[in-house]
Write a protein that holds these residues in place. Structure first.
Motif, PDB file in Angstrom:
ATOM      1  N   ALA A  96       0.650   2.294  -7.585  1.00  0.00           N
ATOM      2  CA  ALA A  96      -0.856   2.198  -6.553  1.00  0.00           C
ATOM      3  C   ALA A  96      -1.635   1.157  -7.132  1.00  0.00           C
ATOM      4  N   ARG A  97      -2.309   0.497  -6.666  1.00  0.00           N
ATOM      5  CA  ARG A  97      -3.114  -0.437  -6.875  1.00  0.00           C
ATOM      6  C   ARG A  97      -4.554  -0.287  -6.301  1.00  0.00           C
ATOM      7  N   LEU A 140     -14.793   5.922   3.727  1.00  0.00           N
ATOM      8  CA  LEU A 140     -14.478   7.029   2.706  1.00  0.00           C
ATOM      9  C   LEU A 140     -15.669   7.334   2.073  1.00  0.00           C
ATOM     10  N   HIS A 156      -9.305   7.529  -8.833  1.00  0.00           N
ATOM     11  CA  HIS A 156      -8.113   6.633  -8.839  1.00  0.00           C
ATOM     12  C   HIS A 156      -7.110   6.789  -9.908  1.00  0.00           C
ATOM     13  N   SER A 169     -11.804  -5.754  -4.313  1.00  0.00           N
ATOM     14  CA  SER A 169     -10.395  -5.576  -3.975  1.00  0.00           C
ATOM     15  C   SER A 169      -9.822  -6.808  -3.263  1.00  0.00           C
ATOM     16  N   MET A 207       0.795  -1.133  -0.069  1.00  0.00           N
ATOM     17  CA  MET A 207       0.061   0.112   0.012  1.00  0.00           C
ATOM     18  C   MET A 207       0.782   1.288  -0.203  1.00  0.00           C
ATOM     19  N   LYS A 208       0.465   2.173  -0.704  1.00  0.00           N
ATOM     20  CA  LYS A 208       1.243   3.438  -0.738  1.00  0.00           C
ATOM     21  C   LYS A 208       1.113   4.266   0.549  1.00  0.00           C
ATOM     22  N   LEU A 247      -7.008  13.128   1.693  1.00  0.00           N
ATOM     23  CA  LEU A 247      -6.771  12.667   0.353  1.00  0.00           C
ATOM     24  C   LEU A 247      -7.030  13.550  -0.751  1.00  0.00           C
ATOM     25  N   ARG A 273      -7.751  -6.608  -1.087  1.00  0.00           N
ATOM     26  CA  ARG A 273      -7.524  -6.547   0.204  1.00  0.00           C
ATOM     27  C   ARG A 273      -8.885  -6.377   1.183  1.00  0.00           C
ATOM     28  N   TYR A 330     -17.677  -2.976  -4.339  1.00  0.00           N
ATOM     29  CA  TYR A 330     -16.275  -2.696  -3.960  1.00  0.00           C
ATOM     30  C   TYR A 330     -15.644  -4.130  -4.254  1.00  0.00           C
TER      31      TYR A 330
HETATM   32  C1  HEM Z   1     -14.376   8.587  -3.809  1.00  0.00           C
HETATM   33  C2  HEM Z   1     -13.855   8.078  -2.849  1.00  0.00           C
HETATM   34  C3  HEM Z   1     -12.868   7.341  -2.336  1.00  0.00           C
HETATM   35  C4  HEM Z   1     -12.975   5.770  -2.289  1.00  0.00           C
HETATM   36  C5  HEM Z   1     -14.268   5.362  -2.295  1.00  0.00           C
HETATM   37  C6  HEM Z   1     -11.787   5.131  -2.038  1.00  0.00           C
HETATM   38  C7  HEM Z   1     -11.448   3.925  -1.767  1.00  0.00           C
HETATM   39  C8  HEM Z   1     -10.362   3.488  -1.634  1.00  0.00           C
HETATM   40  C9  HEM Z   1      -9.976   2.220  -0.806  1.00  0.00           C
HETATM   41  C10 HEM Z   1     -11.167   1.221  -0.193  1.00  0.00           C
HETATM   42  C11 HEM Z   1      -8.594   1.908  -0.843  1.00  0.00           C
HETATM   43  C12 HEM Z   1      -7.968   0.588  -0.192  1.00  0.00           C
HETATM   44  C13 HEM Z   1      -7.189  -0.218  -0.979  1.00  0.00           C
HETATM   45  C14 HEM Z   1      -8.139  -1.390  -1.536  1.00  0.00           C
HETATM   46  O1  HEM Z   1      -9.377  -1.415  -1.031  1.00  0.00           O
HETATM   47  O2  HEM Z   1      -7.512  -2.136  -2.216  1.00  0.00           O
HETATM   48  C15 HEM Z   1      -8.090   3.060  -1.570  1.00  0.00           C
HETATM   49  C16 HEM Z   1      -6.853   3.121  -1.903  1.00  0.00           C
HETATM   50  C17 HEM Z   1      -6.343   4.299  -2.145  1.00  0.00           C
HETATM   51  N1  HEM Z   1      -6.768   5.189  -2.541  1.00  0.00           N
HETATM   52 FE1  HEM Z   1      -8.696   5.508  -2.685  1.00  0.00          FE
HETATM   53  N2  HEM Z   1     -10.663   6.216  -2.615  1.00  0.00           N
HETATM   54  C18 HEM Z   1     -11.470   7.347  -2.795  1.00  0.00           C
HETATM   55  C19 HEM Z   1     -10.631   8.461  -3.100  1.00  0.00           C
HETATM   56  C20 HEM Z   1      -9.588   8.736  -3.218  1.00  0.00           C
HETATM   57  C21 HEM Z   1      -8.799  10.108  -3.025  1.00  0.00           C
HETATM   58  C22 HEM Z   1      -9.454  11.523  -3.195  1.00  0.00           C
HETATM   59  C23 HEM Z   1      -7.545   9.626  -3.224  1.00  0.00           C
HETATM   60  C24 HEM Z   1      -6.406  10.800  -3.361  1.00  0.00           C
HETATM   61  C25 HEM Z   1      -5.347  10.820  -3.107  1.00  0.00           C
HETATM   62  C26 HEM Z   1      -7.267   8.225  -2.986  1.00  0.00           C
HETATM   63  C27 HEM Z   1      -6.070   7.844  -3.024  1.00  0.00           C
HETATM   64  C28 HEM Z   1      -5.953   6.237  -2.828  1.00  0.00           C
HETATM   65  C29 HEM Z   1      -4.398   5.817  -2.706  1.00  0.00           C
HETATM   66  C30 HEM Z   1      -3.207   6.385  -2.667  1.00  0.00           C
HETATM   67  C31 HEM Z   1      -4.807   4.356  -2.319  1.00  0.00           C
HETATM   68  C32 HEM Z   1      -3.632   3.308  -2.207  1.00  0.00           C
HETATM   69  C33 HEM Z   1      -3.515   2.260  -3.461  1.00  0.00           C
HETATM   70  C34 HEM Z   1      -1.994   1.531  -3.177  1.00  0.00           C
HETATM   71  O3  HEM Z   1      -1.458   1.946  -2.378  1.00  0.00           O
HETATM   72  O4  HEM Z   1      -2.149   0.446  -3.845  1.00  0.00           O
HETATM   73  N3  HEM Z   1      -8.513   7.624  -3.016  1.00  0.00           N
HETATM   74  N4  HEM Z   1      -9.110   3.765  -1.855  1.00  0.00           N
END
Ligand code: HEM
Length: 181
Positions: free
Chosen positions: A112-113, A143, A102, A132, A1-2, A76, A134, A130
């Motif tokens: 990022a994944r 979120l 994303h 994933s 994870m990032k 975020l 994870r 959803y």
């Molecule tokens: C609409 C709202 C959003 C939802 C529902 C959401 C959902 C998620 C979830 C549940 C994860 C966890 C990883 C997984 O489940 O596999 C994730 C990862 C991530 N999200 Fe979002 N996210 C949202 C908005 C954002 C925003 C605004 C950013 C801005 C920077 C962001 C950046 C990231 C990053 C960097 C990761 C890590 C991925 C990785 O390290 O591989 N997300 N997101």
């Protein structure tokens, strides 16, 4: 994870309980806490941090993930370019997660994944799948609730019980209402 995800978790824990609490959590998790936004770290480290923080605060891991997700969402969003921030309302913001948010995240944070979401509108209800490996369901819930806060709206999220769906999927039923005036 990032690392950026670790960074926002640290910000949330520090805001709620102070910097010492974050240090205590790291000690309890046996980690040194040096996370840079662009780095990649083992998911297990994040899980250990959230476990330790839940134990320290006396709430369940799920409850902690929800709180972290809700409070992390605006943090975020602050990391996105200005042009990504004004999409009108909670629902359209949420609906843009796969196509705009994303993908932008992948451009900013290579490797990022992020998870994939699938949306089906049914009258006032929005069904969200959803996807994933994870399975951070409670984080996803938080979120989504945080998307409401962003626009002064109330996003009500209910988990839909699994009916033989694949292991990497969870389904939520969402309703968006107006916030208090
Ligand atoms: C609409 C709202 C959003 C939802 C529902 C959401 C959902 C998620 C979830 C549940 C994860 C966890 C990883 C997984 O489940 O596999 C994730 C990862 C991530 N999200 Fe979002 N996210 C949202 C908005 C954002 C925003 C605004 C950013 C801005 C920077 C962001 C950046 C990231 C990053 C960097 C990761 C890590 C991925 C990785 O390290 O591989 N997300 N997101």
């Amino acid at each position: 994870m990032k690392g950026v995800v670790f960074n926002v978790v640290e910000e949330v824990v520090t805001e709620l309980h102070g910097g010492d609490a974050w240090d205590d959590v790291l000690v309890a998790a046996g980690l040194d806490g040096a996370y840079t936004a662009l780095g990649n770290y083992d998911d297990d480290e994040l899980l250990a941090i959230v476990d330790a923080a839940a134990t320290a605060t006396g709430i369940t891991v799920e409850e902690l993930w929800r709180t972290v997700g809700r409070l992390a969402l605006p943090k975020l969003v602050d990391r996105l370019p200005e042009s990504m921030k004004q999409t009108g309302d909670a629902k359209s913001f949420l609906l843009s997660v796969n196509d705009f948010i994303h993908p932008q995240v992948r451009a900013l944070y290579p490797e990022a994944r992020p998870p994939v979401f699938e949306f089906t509108e049914r009258g006032d209800e929005l069904l969200v799948v959803y996807r994933s490996t994870r399975r951070l369901d409670a984080l996803a819930e938080g979120l989504m609730v945080g998307c409401g806060d962003l626009f002064g709206e109330v996003v009500d999220v209910e988990a839909v019980p699994d009916c033989g769906r694949p292991d990497d999927e969870a389904t939520f039923s969402i309703r968006v209402g107006r916030g208090a005036p």
